[in-house]
Design an enzyme around this catalytic site. Structure first.
Site, PDB file in Angstrom:
ATOM      1  N   LYS A 143     -14.340   0.623 -21.319  1.00 25.69           N
ATOM      2  CA  LYS A 143     -14.910   1.814 -20.326  1.00 25.69           C
ATOM      3  C   LYS A 143     -13.687   3.027 -20.411  1.00 25.69           C
ATOM      4  O   LYS A 143     -12.551   2.506 -20.384  1.00 25.69           O
ATOM      5  CB  LYS A 143     -14.980   1.175 -18.930  1.00 25.69           C
ATOM      6  CG  LYS A 143     -15.485   2.188 -18.009  1.00 25.69           C
ATOM      7  CD  LYS A 143     -16.024   1.528 -16.621  1.00 25.69           C
ATOM      8  CE  LYS A 143     -16.483   2.561 -15.628  1.00 25.69           C
ATOM      9  NZ  LYS A 143     -17.099   1.896 -14.517  1.00 25.69           N
ATOM     10  N   GLU A 150     -26.678  -8.456  -3.581  1.00 26.55           N
ATOM     11  CA  GLU A 150     -26.688  -8.174  -1.930  1.00 26.55           C
ATOM     12  C   GLU A 150     -27.665  -9.313  -1.397  1.00 26.55           C
ATOM     13  O   GLU A 150     -27.142  -9.586  -0.275  1.00 26.55           O
ATOM     14  CB  GLU A 150     -27.477  -6.967  -2.051  1.00 26.55           C
ATOM     15  CG  GLU A 150     -26.849  -5.882  -2.427  1.00 26.55           C
ATOM     16  CD  GLU A 150     -27.007  -5.467  -4.006  1.00 26.55           C
ATOM     17  OE1 GLU A 150     -26.621  -4.330  -4.575  1.00 26.55           O
ATOM     18  OE2 GLU A 150     -27.771  -6.228  -4.696  1.00 26.55           O
ATOM     19  N   ARG A 163     -31.990  -3.881  -0.663  1.00 28.72           N
ATOM     20  CA  ARG A 163     -32.311  -4.737  -1.586  1.00 28.72           C
ATOM     21  C   ARG A 163     -32.401  -6.425  -1.161  1.00 28.72           C
ATOM     22  O   ARG A 163     -32.552  -7.225  -1.600  1.00 28.72           O
ATOM     23  CB  ARG A 163     -31.372  -4.839  -2.946  1.00 28.72           C
ATOM     24  CG  ARG A 163     -31.073  -3.431  -3.221  1.00 28.72           C
ATOM     25  CD  ARG A 163     -30.206  -3.315  -4.674  1.00 28.72           C
ATOM     26  NE  ARG A 163     -31.183  -3.157  -5.777  1.00 28.72           N
ATOM     27  CZ  ARG A 163     -30.756  -3.405  -6.859  1.00 28.72           C
ATOM     28  NH1 ARG A 163     -29.400  -3.754  -7.233  1.00 28.72           N
ATOM     29  NH2 ARG A 163     -31.557  -3.384  -7.969  1.00 28.72           N
TER      30      ARG A 163
END
Length: 593
Positions: free
Chosen positions: A248, A336, A364
């Site tokens: 990244k 979640e 969610r």
């Protein structure tokens, strides 16, 4: 001197005209272009730099947009946007009336699926692949690009589980860089690390065991290796899985070395990578830091306190507690539903559980809030960061539905603080012990009290559940606000001289409402204005209308808030203006009233 290639690439068809040997140059130019724009305009940086070669290889090998490409989350899709007819308008990224920071179907036929939250790509691409089969198109390719943090989510596993028993022409590409927004966590991360290091026996490959044709891991920055493997996979039918390893922030040293900070670094020097510091002296604190520092202080005094976050320790500032009490604060990854039920399980054993979760992310886990927490009346403390309009992330991230979707749930208390002191005090009150679960919603960004941190842990006060407060008396119109949007009301009234005809009441408790005070207000005032930074349908204003109807009042009521539409991206101020809840709009309204 080499001539630049990127200015001649309008879409992937142009890219495919180039010989493979020139693609590394395209990758360098694409990285430089992203860095140059994001350094000035801001946005997500590290993720797109990490998939530059992959982006080029995918559009080079596959016949997009006829072949369907789905980017999970979409943080990493800047290169994709630039190569798909949006290079010349990329500078408008995330700005009002500009292009979205995430793939968006309405924006381009190359954006095959709208994304913004994680772990949806496999299910979506599988759905597309099954649909192609049903239509008799067995040659179309369907590609899902998903990160190692996102694939740990339950929804991604559900997609893999289904795909493995189909003959869908699906390619799942795992972009494995060991980080999402914060470093990846969990047993799956350890498994992937073992695979990358060659320490996992090939017979133990979990992806193969799900009936995928697995290949990798390969270097995601070797564009020639990527193209060779993608071409091979094009000729294999059924579900396929390619594991690539990337860095990244690749190509910008600081972004590689500090991947959390350079996920979305703000403005920075494009040449050196140095972040341009924002002048933050004498500014009010961020609400997330009010939460983080307060829960740290409370946890030092109360050993029953635990903290939970689904993959957002930095974004929620739970990291303060995680660093101090690593055994009592948990990053559970992008999970979640698990976070909410984990909190419920802890609450059954007498723990005081702060479940810190972004407002849109709690969407969610809606069933878990109802079934596992509220139905059992477990006193979980939900701290809903990023409630209200969040700005440039746009429609996928605005936390404007929480009041409406939580207000209908029995047993659940809903609280929205006016300022930092109120947030601090409700956190203190909640950990003293409540008989019901509570959702505390607060916004992204800074508060209003510049010297809050000097005394943030010294003067806690207990808040009376359900109580509202008169901030300013008046004779004709009562303005009822909930949450931090009430500060716009305070400023607007001050700017027009605090007219004695207009009263202002702070209703931090959306549920339960202060019925006694409401009876007084309806008896005294000829008109009422409600204001919230949530959806008007089913929100705080609706609750006031319900009270009025129940008790047969005929007082005129005007509801201000987020209209019944999805609000796009822009600054918070610009979006408040669109919704007529900014200070200037309120000044105009109050002056007329």
């Amino acid at each position: 001197m080499k001539s630049n290639l990127l200015p001649n690439i309008y879409n992937p068809a142009d890219l495919r005209l180039l010989p493979e040997a020139q693609l590394p140059q395209v990758a360098q130019e694409l990285r430089d272009f992203i860095i140059d724009i994001v350094s000035v305009k801001e946005g997500h940086l590290g993720a797109s730099l990490g998939v530059t070669e992959l982006t080029i290889a995918l559009h080079y090998v596959f016949n997009t947009p006829d072949d369907l490409l789905v980017w999970d989350v979409g943080h990493q899709a800047y290169g994709h946007k630039i190569l798909t007819e949006r290079r010349e308008i990329f500078h408008t990224n995330r700005q009002l009336n500009g292009i979205s920071g995430f793939p968006k179907r309405a924006e381009s036929n190359y954006d095959t699926f709208g994304v913004g939250h994680s772990s949806t790509s496999i299910s979506a691409a599988l759905g597309m692949a099954i649909a192609s089969n049903l239509k008799g198109d067995f040659d179309k390719h369907h590609i899902a690009v998903i990160g190692d943090a996102s694939i740990a989510s339950g929804m991604a596993f559900e997609g893999l589980n289904h795909a493995g028993v189909t003959d869908a022409n699906l390619l799942v590409i795992l972009n494995d860089n060991a980080i999402g927004i914060d470093p990846s966590v969990g047993a799956l991360k350890k498994y992937l690390t073992a695979v990358k290091e060659g320490k996992n026996p090939k017979k133990n490959n979990m992806i193969k065991s799900l009936n995928f044709d697995y290949s990798g891991p390969i270097d995601g920055h070797d564009i020639f290796a990527l193209i060779k493997e993608l071409k091979r996979l094009k000729n294999i039918k059924g579900p396929k899985f390619l594991h690539i390893v990337t860095t990244k922030g690749k190509g910008l040293q600081q972004a590689e070395e500090n991947q959390v900070q350079y996920h979305a670094p703000g403005k920075f020097n494009a040449s050196t990578g140095e972040i341009i510091p924002k002048i933050e002296d004498n500014l009010p604190p961020k609400y997330q830091d009010v939460f983080g520092l307060t829960i740290l202080d409370l946890a030092q005094k109360n050993e029953k306190i635990v903290g939970i976050t689904p993959a957002m320790p930095s974004g929620s500032s739970l990291k303060f507690m995680m660093d101090a009490f690593p055994k009592r604060a948990f990053d559970v990854g992008i999970a979640e539903q698990h976070a909410v039920t984990l909190a419920a399980g802890m609450a059954t054993q007498g723990m005081i559980v702060f479940c810190n979760i972004y407002s849109t992310f709690l969407q969610r886990a809606y069933d878990q809030v109802i079934h596992d927490v509220a139905l059992q009346d477990l006193p979980v403390i939900f701290c809903l960061d990023r409630a209200g309009l969040v700005g440039e992330d746009g429609a996928t991230h605005h936390g404007v539905f929480d009041i409406a979707y939580l207000r209908c749930i029995p047993n659940l208390i809903i609280y929205a603080p006016l300022n930092e002191i109120a947030l601090q005090n409700i956190l203190y009150t909640a950990q003293l012990g409540l008989n019901h679960p509570i959702a505390i919603r607060y916004p992204r960004g800074r508060g209003v009290i510049t010297d809050w941190q000097k005394n943030y842990f010294k003067n806690y006060a207990t808040i009376e559940i359900g109580a509202a407060t008169c901030l300013k008396d008046g004779s004709k119109t009562a303005v009822l606000s909930t949450g931090t949007i009430g500060n716009n009301v305070i400023t607007a009234l001050a700017n027009i001289g605090n007219p004695n005809t207009i009263a202002h009441y702070d209703f931090p408790f959306i549920k339960p409402l202060d019925n006694k005070l409401l009876h007084s207000i309806f008896s005294k005032y000829s008109s009422i204005i409600t204001i919230e930074d949530g959806a008007v349908n089913g929100g705080f204003g609706t609750a006031i209308l319900e009270f009025s109807a129940l008790h047969n009042y005929n007082t005129k009521i005007q509801i201000l808030g987020i209209p019944d539409t999805f609000i796009e991206h822009g600054t918070v101020t610009e979006l408040q203006q669109l919704c007529n809840i900014d200070v200037k709009s309120l000044e105009n309204l109050f002056s007329v009233g």
